[in-house]
Write an enzyme that holds these catalytic residues in place. Structure first.
Site: not given
Length: 962
Positions: A202, A336-337, A339-340, A372-373, A376, A395
């Site tokens: 991304e 930070g991370a 979300e795949n 958060h992830e 997503h 986001e």
């Protein structure tokens, strides 16, 4: 994706040639689900019938048949069959793919994205060729690197409404940075360096790993196979279905075909990690993976992931659609991370939790990142924005859902006030003229990367929270479930969300005239409020399609409230010549709320014109707007409004809600920066804090006083610095003296301890320095084995770092530590040294990337620039090493933006402003232009203006106060 804030101490942060492999060419057949999306607009084009000179030239000198940055939609992908073999010794990979495509309009070429890939071979088969097993027709491949595109020219025109199969063999180096398919390394306890290969796509980097239709609208299914050695494992989005052994001992893992998704969510990796697993209520297997020596730090993440996955499945009323969910701690990771779908990748500090060295803030950070992830997996993965201009739909929602999910699953973390502070933080950015609308044009890769900023994440979340308060939590939730179900496995845009929220009202609340409202609103003002009948779409367009934040000006005359809305501008005063022009054409539909002394009711009104008047039902001694700070606006009380509120705070502050007290402190100091309130008035407001029982409110007041201290210290205004230090230690002494040096109490008790003791030691408060020195000495004597309480760990390290022996020992421990949380604290402590040669050594180690990883360089420069002894050092380094920095980080990436703002935005003199301006102009002349340049220049100008206007006031106020 979650970008890194300057969390605790550090955070923040691309690669490629090979020997072709005989194993290429194994493909899996798959059932293709045909979906001819109406979302694609027809664009049948034969470029060769037009002016050939208008088209770009490919690398081989031929005409490239496409000139747009965006791909054409004549051909759309249905299914990718991808086989990848990374070599972790030679650090390269070979791969092959078959893309099943549907031709929507007859064409003689297919345009794909491809970046830094060597295309070895490309062939095409029609459905008839596949049926009769005819060999593929060789395709001519043209490359246009400026647009990161390749063109596959076909010998015969592709016919509309038919499917074809495109086969491509390609190879590349594993990338050196953090994008595409890249290499990452870690050191074992025994000192061995090991390499893994991992993807991060991304927004626009899938094209660095395989040729593809690398835009979010081109959703497809993916069947992935990964080749590896037996000592490694392979992970991808889906569960593994089988492993087959190839010649030479190589293994090939086959993964289930994915659900329909965008290319940026594809993920795979080869590593030697260990994992811990559990099963969610719905039967989904959840696993946390980390380097073997860090396996013991994975348990909290598993607990949190299981809880949060259960929460989201229930909240959204939509099952997580995959059979498994992996979260992996990656040793080198820019953000930070990410979300795949089914394979969430994280920076180690965003996933791992070490009870011995991770503070309560670290725990909240890990919990927030996972929340958060996982959000997503629905917002972003299941429903994806059509284009990157609406990335906030991904986001902003994921950031908003952190609040909703963490409040329910981990109420003890008391996340509410953190969310409020996040909104205050983004207001600083949004109140500059250089801000942008949440939904904003973005075409190039650099522009798209710049969209991943505080406005998409934090402002997006804050306006959603305001909308939830406006509609009621229940109605808002029904609307977003409607949105998710309607657009599952599809793409959506801004208006689709507003329609879902409005339709939910129309479908289930026809009695209210199609207007969603909170069932709890039963005051007399409610009926008037409902009659406004404001449509969600009309209202929210004013928050997403125009930049900035409104100021609501309140003037009370007897029982009348005269309201006026303006655009709030930080650093621009009403008397400035340009102020009027900057106000033109700005108008918001503001869902204002207010409370008064005469009742507990929350009154509501939609302010949709420049001015309005409200009548109070009864006499009241005070009025407070923006109840609980749920609204995204600043309030200014004209006349005696502020005096009445300051009196109220001094006499009986608990009559106001805790969040209202926080927002009064925040708004007062913001109004000082806009020239609407005098600094002494705002400072007078903070005097009540000695009686404050709400820790978040106390910390908000302390934050501003501390900020002023650092400004004065950096400007070397010695008399004010000394008086402010004296005032802080005198005023907060009772609170400082109450603090223990142990981890105990609620989350906010512990955060208050960390904040007060950090300040006391920074100000050289003798008891604090003595205790920290004592703990540091004991820790050194124990060879780093002593467990120092995590709340004070950073403080103890920072005091210890002031001696040469302590600094050197900390650097040794930094290299040995297996805890990312501890390394963050040590690196922060090292950056506080007053010796420039030590600070320069840190920068050199960060550039080298071995002891201090490149991913931590941006945060390190930020920390050093905040040190009065390091601010010029960091800035000079950036100017002199800009070319080298761009080799490590992509232009427009989060680390580059953080490096620029982190080393310049605290400047406050005209000489510094001119120096920064000249540097930015030289970069623009070289073709580098970023939004952050204007943000920084405006911020420095604001700082200069603040000092000119407020320094004498601050000096006088302190002389009276101490």
């Amino acid at each position: 994706r979650i970008d890194l804030v300057f969390h605790s101490a550090v955070m923040a942060n691309s690669h490629r040639k090979l020997i072709f492999n005989i194993y290429i060419g194994f493909y899996c057949s798959a059932v293709i689900q045909i979906c001819i999306c109406s979302q694609f607009t027809s664009s049948s084009i034969d470029p060769f019938s037009k002016d050939r000179g208008a088209f770009p030239v490919a690398t081989n000198g031929e005409i490239f048949p496409w000139r747009e940055l965006r791909l054409p939609t004549m051909v759309i992908p249905l299914h990718y069959d991808l086989c990848v073999h990374p070599n972790l010794t030679s650090l390269d990979f070979v791969a092959s793919e078959k893309i099943e495509v549907l031709v929507r309009d007859a064409t003689q070429f297919i345009i794909l994205h491809s970046k830094d890939l060597e295309i070895m071979n490309a062939t095409l088969q029609s459905e008839e060729d596949l049926r009769y097993r005819k060999p593929g027709k060789k395709l001519t491949v043209l490359s246009y690197p400026a647009h990161e595109q390749i063109a596959l020219l076909v010998p015969e025109k592709l016919m509309a409404d038919l499917r074809y199969s495109v086969a491509i063999d390609f190879q590349a180096k594993l990338a050196d940075g953090f994008e595409g398919f890249y290499k990452s390394t870690y050191r074992t306890l025994g000192g061995e360096t090991r390499t893994i290969a991992v993807t991060d796509f991304e927004p626009t980097q899938a094209r660095m790993a395989f040729p593809c239709f690398d835009e979010p609208l081109f959703k497809a299914n993916f069947s992935i196979k990964i080749r590896r050695e037996s000592r490694h494992i392979a992970l991808s989005n889906m569960p593994k279905v089988k492993t087959i052994e190839l010649e030479g001992g190589l293994l090939e893992d086959h993964f289930e075909t994915t659900v329909k998704m965008s290319t940026y969510l594809v993920a795979y990796m080869v590593c030697d990690f260990n994992s811990v697993s559990g099963t969610a209520s719905s039967g989904v297997k959840v696993s946390i993976h980390a380097a073997p020596d860090k396996w013991s730090q994975t348990h909290y993440a598993l607990e949190a992931s299981l809880k949060l996955l259960d929460f989201y499945e229930n909240y959204f009323d939509i099952h997580y659609p995959l059979a498994k969910l992996d979260l992996v701690a990656i040793p080198d990771f820019e953000s930070g991370a990410m979300e795949n779908w089914g394979l969430v990748t994280c920076r180690e500090t965003s996933l791992l939790f070490d009870p011995k060295t991770s503070s309560t803030s670290d725990k909240l950070w890990v919990t927030k990142v996972i929340a958060h992830e996982l959000a997503h997996q629905w917002f972003g993965n299941l429903v994806t924005m059509e284009w990157w201009n609406d990335i906030w739909l991904n986001e902003g929602f994921a950031t908003y859902m952190e609040l909703i999910s963490v409040n329910v699953t981990y109420p003890e973390l008391q996340f509410d006030d953190d969310f409020l502070n996040m909104c205050f933080e983004v207001i600083k950015r949004d109140s500059l003229n250089s801000s942008r609308p949440i939904s904003n044009q973005a075409e190039t890769s650099t522009q798209i990367k710049e969209m991943f900023d505080a406005l998409s994440y934090e402002k997006g979340a804050c306006i959603l929270n305001m909308l939830k308060d406006f509609l009621s939590e229940e109605k808002f939730k029904k609307g977003i479930i409607h949105y998710l179900k309607k657009f599952s496995y599809r793409n959506a845009k801004n208006d689709d969300l507003w329609s879902s929220l409005s339709n939910d009202c129309l479908e289930s609340d026809s009695a209210s005239g199609g207007f969603c409202y909170s069932d709890s609103k039963t005051t007399s003002s409610t009926l008037a409020f409902l009659r406004e009948n404001v449509e969600v779409k009309q209202m929210m367009a004013t928050w997403t399609l125009q930049k900035g934040i409104p100021l609501v000006v309140v003037n009370r005359e007897a029982r009348s409230l005269r309201l006026r809305q303006e655009r709030f501008l930080n650093g621009v005063f009403k008397e400035d010549p340009g102020w009027g022009a900057l106000q033109e054409r700005y108008l918001w539909r503001i869902p204002v709320t207010y409370s008064t002394s005469s009742s507990n009711a929350i009154h509501r009104h939609i302010l949709k014109s420049k001015t309005d008047t409200l009548d109070l039902p009864e006499k009241t001694s005070w009025v407070k707007f923006n109840v609980d700070s749920n609204g995204y606006y600043i309030v200014h009380y004209e006349g005696h409004g502020w005096d009445q509120l300051i009196t109220l705070l001094n006499q009986s502050h608990t009559l106001l809600r805790p969040k209202d007290r926080i927002s009064l402190i925040h708004d007062a100091f913001q109004l000082v920066s806009a020239g609407r309130l005098t600094l002494d008035k705002a400072l007078d407001l903070t005097r009540y804090l000695q009686h404050e029982t709400s820790i978040p409110a106390l910390l908000k007041g302390l934050e501003y006083l501390e900020l002023f201290y650092h400004i004065m210290e950096r400007r070397n205004v010695s008399d004010v610095t000394e008086n402010l230090k004296h005032y802080l230690l005198q005023y907060f002494k009772p609170a400082i003296d109450m603090q223990s040096w142990h981890d105990e109490g609620s989350v906010w008790d512990r955060r208050l301890r960390s904040a007060l003791l950090k300040l006391a030691c920074y100000l050289n408060h003798a008891p604090c320095i003595q205790k920290a020195t004592e703990l540091f000495s004991q820790w050194m004597e124990s060879s780093g084995k002593l467990n120092i309480p995590t709340d004070v760990l950073k403080i103890v390290y920072s005091v210890g770092a002031q001696t040469t022996a302590g600094w050197n020992y900390l650097l040794e421990q930094y290299e040995l530590s297996l805890s990312g949380a501890e390394k963050n604290k040590i690196l922060y402590a090292l950056s506080t040294s007053k010796h420039q040669e030590k600070l320069m050594k840190l920068i050199e180690l960060g550039m080298e990337g071995k002891v201090i990883k490149t991913q931590d360089l941006a945060a390190l420069l930020h920390a050093i620039a905040r040190n009065p002894k390091g601010q010029q050092l960091a800035w000079n380094f950036v100017k002199e090493n800009w070319i080298h920095l761009l080799k490590k980080f992509e232009l427009g990436s989060f680390p580059i933006r953080m490096i620029i703002s982190g080393t310049t935005s605290h400047f406050s003199s005209k000489d510094e402003l001119q120096e920064v301006k000249l540097f930015f102009e030289s970069l623009k002349a070289q073709g580098s232009h970023l939004e952050i340049f204007q943000i920084v220049l405006e911020t420095i100008s604001k700082n200069i203006k603040w000092l000119e206007k407020n320094l004498p006031t601050l000096r006088n106020w302190l002389l009276i106060s101490i």
